[in-house]
Write a protein that holds these residues in place. Structure first.
Motif, PDB file in Angstrom:
ATOM      1  N   HIS A  14      37.213  43.090   8.226  1.00 47.57           N
ATOM      2  CA  HIS A  14      36.290  42.601   8.754  1.00 47.57           C
ATOM      3  C   HIS A  14      36.783  41.557   9.186  1.00 47.57           C
ATOM      4  CE1 HIS A  14      34.283  45.779   5.517  1.00 47.57           C
ATOM      5  NE2 HIS A  14      34.534  46.132   6.959  1.00 47.57           N
ATOM      6  N   GLU A  29      30.978  48.235   2.758  1.00 46.70           N
ATOM      7  CA  GLU A  29      31.249  47.662   1.499  1.00 46.70           C
ATOM      8  C   GLU A  29      30.376  48.491   0.448  1.00 46.70           C
ATOM      9  OE1 GLU A  29      33.437  45.925   1.710  1.00 46.70           O
ATOM     10  OE2 GLU A  29      32.858  44.129   3.069  1.00 46.70           O
ATOM     11  N   GLU A  36      36.564  38.622   2.182  1.00 49.66           N
ATOM     12  CA  GLU A  36      37.422  39.703   2.744  1.00 49.66           C
ATOM     13  C   GLU A  36      39.402  39.573   2.033  1.00 49.66           C
ATOM     14  OE1 GLU A  36      36.406  42.317   3.708  1.00 49.66           O
ATOM     15  OE2 GLU A  36      33.946  41.593   4.559  1.00 49.66           O
ATOM     16  N   GLU A  95      38.798  45.982   5.349  1.00 47.86           N
ATOM     17  CA  GLU A  95      38.325  44.821   5.023  1.00 47.86           C
ATOM     18  C   GLU A  95      39.767  44.127   5.858  1.00 47.86           C
ATOM     19  OE1 GLU A  95      36.405  45.129   2.934  1.00 47.86           O
ATOM     20  OE2 GLU A  95      36.350  45.772   1.281  1.00 47.86           O
TER      21      GLU A  95
HETATM   22 FE   LIG Z   1      35.058  43.878   3.932  1.00 47.78          FE
END
Ligand SMILES: [Fe+2]
Ligand SMILES: [Fe+2]
Length: 169
Positions: free
Chosen positions: A152, A66, A117, A149
């Protein structure tokens, strides 16, 4: 001059308005990443318990990614002749990633990460749509970030599924 200028794509004079709007979207993305770094540091340190360790390790890895995203957004703002905003322009939004009452409440953290996210995925899809055929460089950059993302979120959806299966979420 006009011909030459339009061949410069998003950096051309006649694209100033579009550029301005795009820089606004990139500033929002930059601050989202910065706040995510803050929230993930918090939630990679606070949690207690055996089950928290997997989440902690995962968030520690994400923090670096990030942070890298924040730097990419900041660089792109400058390349587009914008100015990277200072901290006084920052307004926090991640109410859902505040420390839970109990530091063993891992489900709270998992759900908060999924929400963060999802917010990023939504905003980055908007930028990708906006830059399509307007700014291929930003388009390409944000597509790569979007993939991170999505990865994630998928990982944390898996964590949540495990708790749901056991009736803990
Ligand atoms: Fe992320
Ligand atoms: Fe990110």
């Amino acid at each position: 001059m006009t011909v030459r200028s339009s061949s410069e794509g998003i950096l051309s004079d006649e694209r100033a308005d579009v550029r301005e709007e795009l820089i606004g979207m990139l500033k929002k993305a930059y601050f989202m990443e910065i706040e995510t770094v803050m929230s993930y540091i918090t939630n990679s340190i606070n949690p207690d318990g055996v089950r928290a360790q997997e989440i902690i390790e995962s968030l520690k890895t994400d923090i670096q990614e990030e942070l890298g995203h924040a730097q990419e957004f900041a660089s792109r703002i400058k390349e587009l002749y914008g100015t990277v905003p200072g901290s006084m322009e920052f307004t926090p939004e991640q109410s859902y990633l505040q420390p839970p009452e109990q530091q063993t409440d891992i489900v709270h953290v998992i759900k908060g990460v999924i929400e963060a996210e999802t917010g990023a995925i939504e905003h980055y899809n908007r930028i990708i749509e906006f830059t399509d055929e307007v700014d291929p460089v930003t388009n390409d950059m944000v597509i790569a970030i979007l993939r991170d993302e999505e990865g994630h979120r998928r990982l944390f959806e898996g964590f949540l599924r495990e708790y749901e299966t056991e009736g803990l979420a």
